[in-house]
Structures are given as structure tokens and as C-alpha cells.
Write a protein that holds these residues in place. Structure first.
Motif, PDB file in Angstrom:
ATOM      1  N   SER A 162       0.606   4.984   6.797  1.00  8.75           N
ATOM      2  CA  SER A 162       1.108   5.539   5.541  1.00  8.75           C
ATOM      3  C   SER A 162       2.557   5.940   5.720  1.00  8.75           C
ATOM      4  O   SER A 162       2.892   6.658   6.642  1.00  8.75           O
ATOM      5  CB  SER A 162       0.289   6.767   5.125  1.00  8.75           C
ATOM      6  OG  SER A 162       0.227   7.648   6.197  1.00  8.75           O
ATOM      7  N   LYS A 210       1.143   2.379  -7.160  1.00  7.27           N
ATOM      8  CA  LYS A 210       0.301   1.545  -6.299  1.00  7.27           C
ATOM      9  C   LYS A 210      -0.188   0.295  -7.012  1.00  7.27           C
ATOM     10  O   LYS A 210      -0.748  -0.599  -6.372  1.00  7.27           O
ATOM     11  CB  LYS A 210      -0.916   2.336  -5.802  1.00  7.27           C
ATOM     12  CG  LYS A 210      -0.565   3.608  -5.082  1.00  7.27           C
ATOM     13  CD  LYS A 210       0.177   3.359  -3.783  1.00  7.27           C
ATOM     14  CE  LYS A 210       0.398   4.672  -3.076  1.00  7.27           C
ATOM     15  NZ  LYS A 210       1.050   4.553  -1.777  1.00  7.27           N
ATOM     16  N   ASN A 247      -5.816   3.815   2.933  1.00  8.42           N
ATOM     17  CA  ASN A 247      -4.495   3.223   2.733  1.00  8.42           C
ATOM     18  C   ASN A 247      -4.004   2.440   3.939  1.00  8.42           C
ATOM     19  O   ASN A 247      -3.172   1.552   3.799  1.00  8.42           O
ATOM     20  CB  ASN A 247      -3.473   4.306   2.373  1.00  8.42           C
ATOM     21  CG  ASN A 247      -3.572   5.532   3.255  1.00  8.42           C
ATOM     22  OD1 ASN A 247      -4.654   6.089   3.385  1.00  8.42           O
ATOM     23  ND2 ASN A 247      -2.481   5.955   3.851  1.00  8.42           N
ATOM     24  N   SER A 279       0.581  -8.312  -2.450  1.00 11.91           N
ATOM     25  CA  SER A 279       0.399  -8.003  -3.869  1.00 11.91           C
ATOM     26  C   SER A 279       0.315  -9.310  -4.647  1.00 11.91           C
ATOM     27  O   SER A 279       0.500 -10.396  -4.093  1.00 11.91           O
ATOM     28  CB  SER A 279       1.570  -7.173  -4.402  1.00 11.91           C
ATOM     29  OG  SER A 279       2.641  -8.025  -4.818  1.00 11.91           O
ATOM     30  N   THR A 313      -5.046  -6.192   2.314  1.00 13.50           N
ATOM     31  CA  THR A 313      -4.630  -5.401   3.470  1.00 13.50           C
ATOM     32  C   THR A 313      -5.108  -5.953   4.805  1.00 13.50           C
ATOM     33  O   THR A 313      -6.253  -6.432   4.920  1.00 13.50           O
ATOM     34  CB  THR A 313      -5.160  -3.945   3.327  1.00 13.50           C
ATOM     35  OG1 THR A 313      -4.643  -3.387   2.108  1.00 13.50           O
ATOM     36  CG2 THR A 313      -4.705  -3.065   4.487  1.00 13.50           C
ATOM     37  N   SER A 361       0.405  -5.339   3.718  1.00 10.47           N
ATOM     38  CA  SER A 361      -0.315  -5.201   2.438  1.00 10.47           C
ATOM     39  C   SER A 361       0.412  -6.025   1.383  1.00 10.47           C
ATOM     40  O   SER A 361       1.571  -5.778   1.062  1.00 10.47           O
ATOM     41  CB  SER A 361      -0.430  -3.730   2.021  1.00 10.47           C
ATOM     42  OG  SER A 361       0.784  -3.036   2.166  1.00 10.47           O
ATOM     43  N   ARG A 416       0.476  -2.479   9.649  1.00 11.50           N
ATOM     44  CA  ARG A 416      -0.211  -2.763   8.376  1.00 11.50           C
ATOM     45  C   ARG A 416       0.600  -3.749   7.540  1.00 11.50           C
ATOM     46  O   ARG A 416       1.790  -3.519   7.290  1.00 11.50           O
ATOM     47  CB  ARG A 416      -0.419  -1.481   7.583  1.00 11.50           C
ATOM     48  CG  ARG A 416      -1.039  -1.686   6.206  1.00 11.50           C
ATOM     49  CD  ARG A 416      -1.139  -0.405   5.430  1.00 11.50           C
ATOM     50  NE  ARG A 416       0.185   0.038   4.982  1.00 11.50           N
ATOM     51  CZ  ARG A 416       0.376   1.203   4.354  1.00 11.50           C
ATOM     52  NH1 ARG A 416      -0.645   2.047   4.170  1.00 11.50           N
ATOM     53  NH2 ARG A 416       1.593   1.536   3.950  1.00 11.50           N
ATOM     54  N   GLY A 426      -7.480  -0.357   4.684  1.00 12.90           N
ATOM     55  CA  GLY A 426      -8.014  -1.067   3.513  1.00 12.90           C
ATOM     56  C   GLY A 426      -9.525  -0.968   3.417  1.00 12.90           C
ATOM     57  O   GLY A 426     -10.134  -1.476   2.475  1.00 12.90           O
ATOM     58  N   LYS A 458      -7.015  -3.097  -7.160  1.00 13.46           N
ATOM     59  CA  LYS A 458      -7.382  -3.998  -6.056  1.00 13.46           C
ATOM     60  C   LYS A 458      -8.854  -4.408  -6.127  1.00 13.46           C
ATOM     61  O   LYS A 458      -9.220  -5.535  -5.820  1.00 13.46           O
ATOM     62  CB  LYS A 458      -7.083  -3.336  -4.715  1.00 13.46           C
ATOM     63  CG  LYS A 458      -5.605  -3.010  -4.489  1.00 13.46           C
ATOM     64  CD  LYS A 458      -5.376  -2.468  -3.097  1.00 13.46           C
ATOM     65  CE  LYS A 458      -3.878  -2.182  -2.813  1.00 13.46           C
ATOM     66  NZ  LYS A 458      -3.417  -0.926  -3.409  1.00 13.46           N
ATOM     67  N   ASN A 505       0.836  -1.218   0.000  1.00 11.77           N
ATOM     68  CA  ASN A 505       0.000   0.000   0.000  1.00 11.77           C
ATOM     69  C   ASN A 505       0.862   1.255   0.000  1.00 11.77           C
ATOM     70  O   ASN A 505       0.396   2.334  -0.345  1.00 11.77           O
ATOM     71  CB  ASN A 505      -0.928   0.012   1.216  1.00 11.77           C
ATOM     72  CG  ASN A 505      -2.100  -0.957   1.066  1.00 11.77           C
ATOM     73  OD1 ASN A 505      -2.119  -1.754   0.109  1.00 11.77           O
ATOM     74  ND2 ASN A 505      -3.046  -0.911   1.979  1.00 11.77           N
ATOM     75  N   GLN A 530      -5.954   3.630  -3.542  1.00  9.37           N
ATOM     76  CA  GLN A 530      -5.898   2.292  -2.961  1.00  9.37           C
ATOM     77  C   GLN A 530      -6.983   1.368  -3.486  1.00  9.37           C
ATOM     78  O   GLN A 530      -7.111   0.230  -3.027  1.00  9.37           O
ATOM     79  CB  GLN A 530      -5.995   2.384  -1.422  1.00  9.37           C
ATOM     80  CG  GLN A 530      -4.839   3.142  -0.782  1.00  9.37           C
ATOM     81  CD  GLN A 530      -3.498   2.391  -0.839  1.00  9.37           C
ATOM     82  OE1 GLN A 530      -3.450   1.190  -1.103  1.00  9.37           O
ATOM     83  NE2 GLN A 530      -2.410   3.105  -0.611  1.00  9.37           N
ATOM     84  N   THR A 548     -10.079  -3.933   1.181  1.00  7.54           N
ATOM     85  CA  THR A 548      -9.389  -4.345  -0.042  1.00  7.54           C
ATOM     86  C   THR A 548      -8.748  -5.713   0.236  1.00  7.54           C
ATOM     87  O   THR A 548      -8.398  -6.013   1.373  1.00  7.54           O
ATOM     88  CB  THR A 548      -8.296  -3.316  -0.413  1.00  7.54           C
ATOM     89  OG1 THR A 548      -7.536  -2.987   0.755  1.00  7.54           O
ATOM     90  CG2 THR A 548      -8.913  -2.055  -0.995  1.00  7.54           C
TER      91      THR A 548
END
Ligand code: 7TS
Length: 388
Positions: free
Chosen positions: A326, A206, A155, A358, A298, A356, A354, A158, A187, A9, A183, A295
Motif C-alpha cells: 500500500s 479506486k 489491497n 486496470s 492484482t 495492479s 505488487r 488482492g 473489480k 490498487n 478493493q 481480484t
């Protein structure tokens, strides 16, 4: 395992196919697209393909505009400052409505506009951490708002806001609607035609594109917004020589990300859920935000008795990259605005971490992460003065 990257993220790896597509535009086809000679005109076909891919990726109509810029921070500033300057020209007041969980590129721009005399309403979130039409109607009277700007997905958590209902409510109030979709793109499905928004912001890094390039969707008929004046690039809407390589890279990244949405919402979601379920088996662990409203990549998790920064450091020592929220504010130990808006206790807000994922995250990386987190939590709690 050498290193595991679970901070997507914050930014993502450039897809190797995107890197390959950008390479020719540095030393072979390096002309300025505004030049009339062959070095300039020869890049036009690929730029058109890139633009078509962006339009297709967010469901924009031919008559709409997509302005290529440097990042989502620029896009967000362009919308908020662009609408403001239009109001100034008409010598009319500007009432801006945002939420308390917006990214700093919205929140801090709103703060600056407020210092310039703009009326700013900052909507709270409900107990689920979401901004709802009911909250919008409760805090803003019909006809009083000029622009409502609410992020599509947060972010840090999520969490996905009901932007279609928020857009409809904003329009019913006579306001324009912008959403920061940074975000969301890549996604979850994004379709501006269905959403009906006037403006939408996205950022290539992103969704496995390069850092330093983004896009701003402007619906046909919406008031034009500009921030940078100069040359005739982007039809005069955003001056500055276009970064051809990055634009072509972002276009391909958008196509690849859109094509991979099913994978994001099946395999990536499965990996996320497997990690989340393992975390939930650790005592005194809190997962922030309902999974159904998030999302697919996340997790925001809090381990009672463990300071987030200390946890991240131990993870980093074991080669795992995550964040406390963030990256643009991760150096700030104060509990982040989003978590404060969710009215989390200081203990939870200060320990939130967090993860996140992929489409490049593997099963083996998740196995290693689960095993490592168990060891880190046990070690930090054994030396914690507040956990027993
Ligand atoms: C919702 C949202 N809006 C805007 C931005 C800014 O995008 P940029 O200007 O293209 O970089 C970010 C970056 N978010 C984060 C950057 O680091 N950690 C994050 O969560 C974001 O998550």
C-alpha cells in the motif's frame, strides 16, 4: 514505450468521461447545493442521478443510506469511532473485531481506540491468507463482539475474503458487520442486499473516479454513525458542503465501473494472467495468494534474492510503475502487516512487489512489462550478494 502504470490498487486514472462530467461544476454550475437560489438548486438533479448510480452500483435499497464523504479512510473511521461513541453514550464497553490484514485506516484506528480502552481482537489469516468464519468463531465467543470489520479484498494481495459467510457468522454472534470494500468495488460484484452487511466503505479513486471523495453505506436500522458535526448536509450525518463535482464524478465512475465488470473479469484478468504466467517462468519466483481467490487485476510476486525497493526503482527507471504494497506504507521498509500476517519469511516479505492492472491497461503494455522484468531480474540477480 513511454510509461506503464500498473499501480491501480493505489489509485487509478480518472476516466475521461468522468472528468468531462465534472467540468461544468467548477465555473458554470458552481452553487452550494444547500443554497435556496437557482445556483444551488440547479445542481440537485445531477446529484440525485449520482446518488442513484451509487445505490445501483452496490445494490443498496432505497431505505438504506449512502453518506458521501472525503475518502475511505474517513468512512472507516466513521464506522469504528461512530460505534464507539454510541457505546460511550450508553456507558457500555465496546469490543471491536478486525483482522490482522486490514488497511491502516482500520488497523491504526483500532490501535487508537484500544488506547482509549476499547477491547480489540485482531484475527489471524489462514494459510491461504484469508479470514474465515472458523477463525472468527475460534477467536470470538458468541455475544462478546459488538462490531466485526473485515475487508472484502486485500489491497496488496488482492485476496478476497468470504465476507458473506463472515457477515452471517458475525450476525449469529450478535455483532454488527462492516466491510472495507475499497478493493472490491469496480473489480468484483458488490451487492450489499445479498451480503447483508450493516456498513460498507468505498472510495472513488479506486475505480477511475477522483481522489478525495468516497461513500459509506449504512443499512436501514443499523446504528447511525457520524464523525463530522456541523451543517445539515447528508441529513446531518456528515457535515460539510458537498463537493458536487466529485459526487457527480463518483456516481458516473461507479456506473462505468459496474458496467465494465465483465471486462475486468475477462480481458483485464487475461492480461493479469498472461503477466503472471510469464513471471512464473522466471526461476525462483513466488506468486503470493491463489489466483482463484484474487481480484482479477492484482499480482503480488516475490523474486528470490531481489529487494523489492531495488526492483521497483529499476522498473521506474524503465517507465513502469508498481509498488511494494500500500502506497500509504510503501516508504516503510518493514515487511508489511499483511505479509507478516501471512507468515511469509522475511526474504519473501521484503521482496514482494505488487502489480495492479486496470481496464485501461493494454496488451502492448503487458508485453513491454514482461520483457522489462526479465531484464531487471537478470541484472539485479547478477549483482546480488545473496542470490546464486
Ligand atoms: C482496502 C483499503 N482501504 C482503505 C484505503 C484508503 O482509501 P482512501 O482513504 O480513499 O485513500 C485503501 C487505499 N489503499 C492504498 C492506497 O495506496 N496503496 C493502497 O493500496 C485501501 O486499499
Amino acid at each position: 514505450m513511454e510509461r506503464v502504470y500498473l499501480d491501480n490498487n493505489a489509485t487509478t486514472m480518472v476516466d475521461p468521461k468522468v472528468k468531462q462530467a465534472m467540468d461544468p461544476y467548477y465555473m458554470q454550475q458552481y452553487g452550494n447545493p444547500n443554497s435556496l437560489h437557482s445556483f444551488g438548486t440547479e445542481v440537485h438533479p445531477e446529484m440525485s442521478i449520482a446518488l442513484d448510480r451509487l445505490y445501483e452500483g452496490i445494490g443498496a435499497a432505497d431505505e438504506d443510506d449512502i453518506i458521501i464523504n472525503a475518502c475511505a479512510t474517513e468512512g472507516n473511521n466513521t464506522v469504528l469511532q461512530g460505534i464507539w461513541s454510541g457505546k460511550l453514550k450508553e456507558n457500555r464497553p465496546f469490543h471491536l473485531v478486525i483482522s490482522q490484514i486490514e488497511h491502516p485506516s482500520i488497523a491504526h484506528t483500532a490501535d487508537w481506540l484500544e488506547s482509549m480502552g476499547v477491547r480489540v481482537t485482531r484475527l489471524p489469516v489462514d494459510e491461504q491468507g484469508l479470514v474465515t468464519p472458523e477463525i472468527l468463531k475460534e477467536h470470538v465467543s458468541r455475544g462478546s463482539a459488538d462490531l466485526v470489520s473485515i475487508m472484502w479484498a486485500n489491497n496488496e494481495t488482492g485476496l478476497i475474503n468470504p465476507v458473506q459467510d463472515l457477515c452471517r457468522t458475525a450476525h449469529d454472534m450478535g455483532a454488527l458487520f462492516h466491510t472495507d470494500a475499497v478493493q472490491a468495488v469496480g473489480k468484483i460484484p458488490v451487492n450489499v442486499g445479498e451480503l447483508g452487511c450493516d456498513y460498507l466503505t468505498f472510495s472513488a479513486h479506486k475505480f477511475h473516479g477522483p481522489k478525495g471523495v468516497g461513500g459509506l453505506f449504512v443499512k436501514r436500522g443499523a446504528p447511525p454513525v457520524s464523525l463530522l458535526y456541523g451543517g445539515e448536509q447528508m441529513g446531518g450525518k456528515r457535515a460539510g458542503t458537498v463537493n458536487v463535482a466529485y459526487m457527480i464524478g463518483m456516481g458516473l465512475a461507479m456506473k462505468l465501473a459496474t458496467d465494465a465488470l465483465d471486462y475486468e473479469n475477462t480481458k483485464v484478468r487475461e492480461l493479469r494472467d498472461r503477466l503472471e504466467d510469464a513471471l512464473k517462468r522466471i526461476p525462483d519466483t513466488v506468486i503470493l495468494g491463489r489466483r482463484e481467490n484474487r481480484t482479477p487485476n492484482t499480482i503480488l510476486v516475490s523474486f528470490k534474492g531481489i529487494e523489492g525497493e531495488a526492483f521497483l526503482w529499476d522498473l521506474n527507471t524503465n517507465g513502469i510503475a508498481a509498488s511494494t504494497g500500500s502506497a500509504c506504507s510503501s516508504e516503510d521498509l518493514e515487511a508489511d502487516a499483511t505479509l507478516r500476517a501471512m507468515k511469509l519469511g522475511a526474504d519473501l516479505a521484503h521482496t514482494a512487489v505488487r502489480f495492479s492492472l486496470s481496464r485501461f491497461t493494454t496488451d502492448e503494455e503487458i508485453d513491454y512489462t514482461i520483457e522489462t522484468i526479465r531484464k531487471v531480474v537478470q541484472r539485479l540477480r547478477s549483482i546480488s550478494s545473496t542470490y546464486s
